[in-house]
Design an enzyme around this catalytic site. Structure first.
Site, short mmCIF file in Angstrom:
data_model
loop_
_atom_site.label_atom_id
_atom_site.label_comp_id
_atom_site.label_asym_id
_atom_site.label_seq_id
_atom_site.Cartn_x
_atom_site.Cartn_y
_atom_site.Cartn_z
N ASP A 38 -8.50 20.13 55.48
CA ASP A 38 -9.30 19.34 54.55
C ASP A 38 -10.42 20.17 53.92
O ASP A 38 -10.78 19.96 52.75
CB ASP A 38 -9.87 18.08 55.22
CG ASP A 38 -10.65 18.36 56.49
OD1 ASP A 38 -10.77 19.53 56.90
OD2 ASP A 38 -11.15 17.39 57.11
N HIS A 91 -10.76 20.75 50.04
CA HIS A 91 -12.05 20.45 49.42
C HIS A 91 -12.48 21.60 48.51
O HIS A 91 -12.82 21.41 47.34
CB HIS A 91 -13.08 20.20 50.52
CG HIS A 91 -14.46 19.89 50.02
ND1 HIS A 91 -15.03 18.65 50.16
CD2 HIS A 91 -15.38 20.65 49.41
CE1 HIS A 91 -16.25 18.66 49.65
NE2 HIS A 91 -16.49 19.89 49.19
N GLU A 92 -12.46 22.82 49.07
CA GLU A 92 -12.93 23.97 48.29
C GLU A 92 -12.03 24.25 47.10
O GLU A 92 -12.50 24.56 45.99
CB GLU A 92 -13.01 25.21 49.19
CG GLU A 92 -13.93 25.07 50.39
CD GLU A 92 -15.34 24.66 50.02
OE1 GLU A 92 -16.02 24.05 50.86
OE2 GLU A 92 -15.77 24.92 48.87
N HIS A 124 -12.67 21.93 44.26
CA HIS A 124 -13.80 22.37 43.43
C HIS A 124 -13.31 23.31 42.34
O HIS A 124 -13.81 23.29 41.21
CB HIS A 124 -14.86 23.07 44.29
CG HIS A 124 -15.77 22.14 45.01
ND1 HIS A 124 -16.46 21.12 44.38
CD2 HIS A 124 -16.13 22.07 46.32
CE1 HIS A 124 -17.20 20.48 45.27
NE2 HIS A 124 -17.02 21.03 46.45
N TYR A 153 -23.28 20.11 38.74
CA TYR A 153 -23.59 20.01 40.15
C TYR A 153 -25.03 19.55 40.37
O TYR A 153 -25.88 20.26 40.90
CB TYR A 153 -23.33 21.36 40.82
CG TYR A 153 -23.06 21.24 42.29
CD1 TYR A 153 -23.90 21.84 43.22
CD2 TYR A 153 -21.98 20.51 42.75
CE1 TYR A 153 -23.67 21.73 44.58
CE2 TYR A 153 -21.73 20.40 44.10
CZ TYR A 153 -22.58 21.00 45.01
OH TYR A 153 -22.33 20.88 46.36
N GLU A 167 -18.61 16.47 44.50
CA GLU A 167 -18.39 16.48 45.94
C GLU A 167 -17.39 15.41 46.37
O GLU A 167 -16.55 15.64 47.24
CB GLU A 167 -19.72 16.27 46.67
CG GLU A 167 -20.59 17.50 46.74
CD GLU A 167 -19.94 18.60 47.54
OE1 GLU A 167 -19.91 19.75 47.04
OE2 GLU A 167 -19.43 18.33 48.63
N ASP A 205 -6.08 11.34 58.55
CA ASP A 205 -7.19 10.41 58.73
C ASP A 205 -8.02 10.39 57.45
O ASP A 205 -7.63 10.97 56.43
CB ASP A 205 -8.05 10.82 59.94
CG ASP A 205 -8.53 12.27 59.85
OD1 ASP A 205 -8.34 13.01 60.82
OD2 ASP A 205 -9.05 12.67 58.78
N GLU A 209 -11.37 11.29 57.51
CA GLU A 209 -12.58 11.99 57.92
C GLU A 209 -12.58 13.41 57.34
O GLU A 209 -11.53 14.01 57.11
CB GLU A 209 -12.67 12.09 59.45
CG GLU A 209 -12.34 10.79 60.18
CD GLU A 209 -13.27 9.66 59.84
OE1 GLU A 209 -12.81 8.67 59.25
OE2 GLU A 209 -14.48 9.78 60.14
N GLU A 229 -13.32 17.32 60.77
CA GLU A 229 -13.13 17.08 62.20
C GLU A 229 -12.54 18.29 62.93
O GLU A 229 -12.70 18.42 64.15
CB GLU A 229 -12.26 15.85 62.43
CG GLU A 229 -10.79 16.00 62.06
CD GLU A 229 -10.52 15.76 60.58
OE1 GLU A 229 -11.51 15.66 59.81
OE2 GLU A 229 -9.34 15.67 60.21
N ASP A 254 -22.39 16.74 71.60
CA ASP A 254 -23.59 16.04 71.14
C ASP A 254 -23.26 14.85 70.25
O ASP A 254 -24.16 14.23 69.69
CB ASP A 254 -24.50 17.01 70.38
CG ASP A 254 -25.16 18.02 71.29
OD1 ASP A 254 -25.56 19.09 70.78
OD2 ASP A 254 -25.30 17.73 72.49
N ASP A 282 -31.21 18.69 47.74
CA ASP A 282 -29.75 18.51 47.66
C ASP A 282 -29.28 18.27 46.23
O ASP A 282 -28.39 17.48 45.97
CB ASP A 282 -29.33 17.34 48.56
CG ASP A 282 -27.82 17.25 48.76
OD1 ASP A 282 -27.15 18.30 48.70
OD2 ASP A 282 -27.32 16.12 48.95
N HIS A 323 -24.58 15.79 48.18
CA HIS A 323 -23.80 15.71 49.41
C HIS A 323 -23.95 14.37 50.12
O HIS A 323 -23.19 14.09 51.05
CB HIS A 323 -24.20 16.82 50.37
CG HIS A 323 -23.79 18.18 49.94
ND1 HIS A 323 -24.65 19.08 49.36
CD2 HIS A 323 -22.58 18.80 49.99
CE1 HIS A 323 -24.00 20.20 49.09
NE2 HIS A 323 -22.75 20.05 49.45
#
Length: 555
Positions: A374, A378-379, A382, A393, A402, A416, A418, A421, A431, A475, A480
């Site tokens: 993913d 994504h990249e 772009h 941007y 984005e 999925d 997400e 991941e 965490d 940002d 983002h």
């Protein structure tokens, strides 16, 4: 020329997205919720746990020896996670480089048997100080006793391997057999790793894992097939998570060094090629080089990031070609270039207007970012955006930039909804940080950058009522963060129409209707119109798009 880590900058209305690098994955600190992983996934993660320890205050020894390296590891078991290193590690080799550094490489062992794919490297500087330690260890073995007794002889294992790969009578050299502990599909196997090499119309450089107790073949892969000089052939590699990858590579001869194999794919018609480069953990582009190996099997620890980048680039290329008829990022067959090992401990991946770049992560928050399909999608999206709508941007157009990258990220990596991941380090997951963004439930992920979080509720927004009104110097106006609102609309539409229709509608909107400064309302109009174009006015598809945007408050 030096590569530089480019942070978001204040943009004027004249600067478009394609003129600056798109830094996608900033380092979060925590997350609101823990998403439990499947047991098999947990086992595989523990079977190949990466770590990277960098000493702030180097520890000095009398010499850069293996025994002192073991002494360091024994003293710092809490940092490395390696239990009883004097018992569970065995020296593999010692190398000294041109900088005067010494690198002691160990194999992890159990009862004296090497664990396949598990290595630890201790790095000394020229002053005999331990400065870094890195590698991969199998944490399952610490908790799960492995019986390394064998019932099968090496000769019998070789016989089984020869039969498994249908080897011809004439071999290039005698098969080589090594007893290993082989983590595979949820179990630690005691196995013979047999290398069988032969020539012919279908040459082979097979690695066959034969169970040392039963004689059954556990796993096998061919390191070379259909070799033809100066033409693309099939090779193999091992990815960041230990997955076997079939790769398109090219065989080449380098003067004075014999035959080499490059991560260069010329197999696609009307495409200039898919190439993966090694940035060698610095920002000096003069040091970059096409990724080259000594064999067609890229299975070393350092190879893993490159293997996944090369494999994933082809997956994304195939998606856009097969689903949307798009030949590469510019639609005209431009070369697809990926750079791995960017910087040191670099927790980011980006598209810089010309190529994709992937950091190795710091081992605490991220592992190698090329591990995520993913992330690659994504990249590369772009890149598609740069050559189509070229969404500026900043503010809502930047958030759309984005968002479209995330949407196509989950359309390519379709297991999925997400993002990220597969690139989270074990410590981050411990965490509760199991992914970067969620299209299905944006509120379940914390906005962990404190500067950004201060402008909203502290979690990613799912509705315009939760919009973060950020200035441009934070940002880039929320690119983002606010992207999760349109992400959620895409998820809702996808739930109604399925991924295939979602992709067709969004691709048309991106390539036909959106412009550089489109905002969220413009995107709704473009996507609604695209649904009408493809499926007709008054169609269920048009209704689903409208309902998805209504649900997130975009009109």
């Amino acid at each position: 020329m030096k590569k530089k880590l480019l942070a978001p900058v204040l943009l004027s209305s004249a600067i478009l997205a394609g003129s600056i690098p798109v830094n996608v994955f900033a380092q979060p600190a925590d997350s609101a919720k823990v998403h439990h992983l499947e047991a098999s996934h947990e086992w595989n993660e523990k079977a190949y746990v990466p770590f990277f320890v960098k000493e702030r205050f180097a520890e000095k020894f009398s010499s850069s020896s293996p025994s002192n390296a073991l002494a360091y590891l024994k003293k710092h078991q809490d940092k490395t996670g390696i239990k009883n290193p004097d018992k569970n590690l065995k020296v593999k080799d010692v190398q000294k480089d041109d900088l005067g550094m010494t690198h002691v490489r160990f194999n992890q062992i159990i009862n004296g048997v090497a664990v396949e794919g598990s290595e630890v490297i201790v790095h000394y500087n020229e002053n005999n100080e331990v400065v870094t330690v890195n590698g991969r260890v199998n944490q399952v073995i610490a908790d799960d006793a492995v019986n390394t007794a064998v019932s099968l002889s090496s000769d019998s294992a070789i016989k089984e391997a020869l039969s498994a790969v249908s080897a011809p009578p004439e071999l290039t050299y005698e098969p080589v057999s090594e007893l290993v502990v082989y983590p595979f599909e949820g179990k630690n196997h005691t196995a013979y790793k047999v290398n069988v090499n032969f020539m012919g119309e279908e040459p082979g450089n097979w690695f066959v894992f034969v169970d040392a107790k039963t004689g059954n073949v556990i796993d096998k892969y061919n390191g070379i097939m259909h070799a033809e000089e100066n033409k693309t052939q099939i090779g193999f590699g091992k990815g960041v998570h230990g997955d076997h990858r079939e790769l398109h590579i090219t065989r080449a001869k380098e003067e004075g060094s014999g035959t080499k194999f490059a991560l260069a794919d010329y197999s696609h018609e009307n495409l200039d090629g898919i190439f993966t480069f090694d940035s060698k953990n610095d920002w000096d582009s003069n040091n970059d080089a096409l990724y080259v190996g000594n064999s067609a099997a890229f299975i070393g620890d350092y190879d893993r990031a490159a293997v996944d980048a090369h494999y994933n680039s082809e997956r994304v290329y195939d998606y856009f070609l097969n689903e949307h008829g798009r030949n590469s990022l510019d639609g005209e067959g431009m070369a697809i270039n990926s750079y791995v090992h960017m910087g040191t401990d670099y927790n980011n991946a980006f598209w810089n207007g010309r190529y994709m770049a992937y950091g190795d992560g710091d081992g605490e928050f991220f592992i190698s970012l090329s591990a995520g399909l993913d992330v690659a999608a994504h990249e590369m999206t772009h890149g598609v955006i740069t050559h189509t709508a070229n969404l500026a941007y900043r503010n809502q157009s930047g958030a759309l930039n984005e968002s479209f990258a995330d949407v196509f990220g989950v359309l390519v990596d379709d297991g999925d909804w997400e993002m990220g991941e597969d690139i989270m380090a074990p410590a981050a997951k411990a965490d509760g940080v199991t992914r970067l963004r969620s299209l299905s439930d944006p509120n379940s992920v914390a906005v962990s950058n404190p500067q950004r979080a201060a402008y909203g509720s502290g979690v990613y927004p799912a509705h315009m009522d939760e919009y973060y009104n950020m200035p441009l110097n934070v940002d880039n106006g929320g690119v983002h963060v606010n992207s999760s609102i349109t992400n959620h609309a895409a998820y809702l539409i996808g739930q109604e129409l399925g991924r295939e229709k979602l992709g067709k509608i969004y691709y048309r909107a991106l390539t036909v209707y959106l412009t550089s400064n489109s905002d969220f309302s413009d995107a709704r109009q473009a996507i609604v119109q695209s649904a009408i174009d493809l499926y007709g006015e008054g169609s269920g598809e048009e209704a689903a798009v409208k309902a998805g945007f209504d649900a997130v408050g975009i009109y």
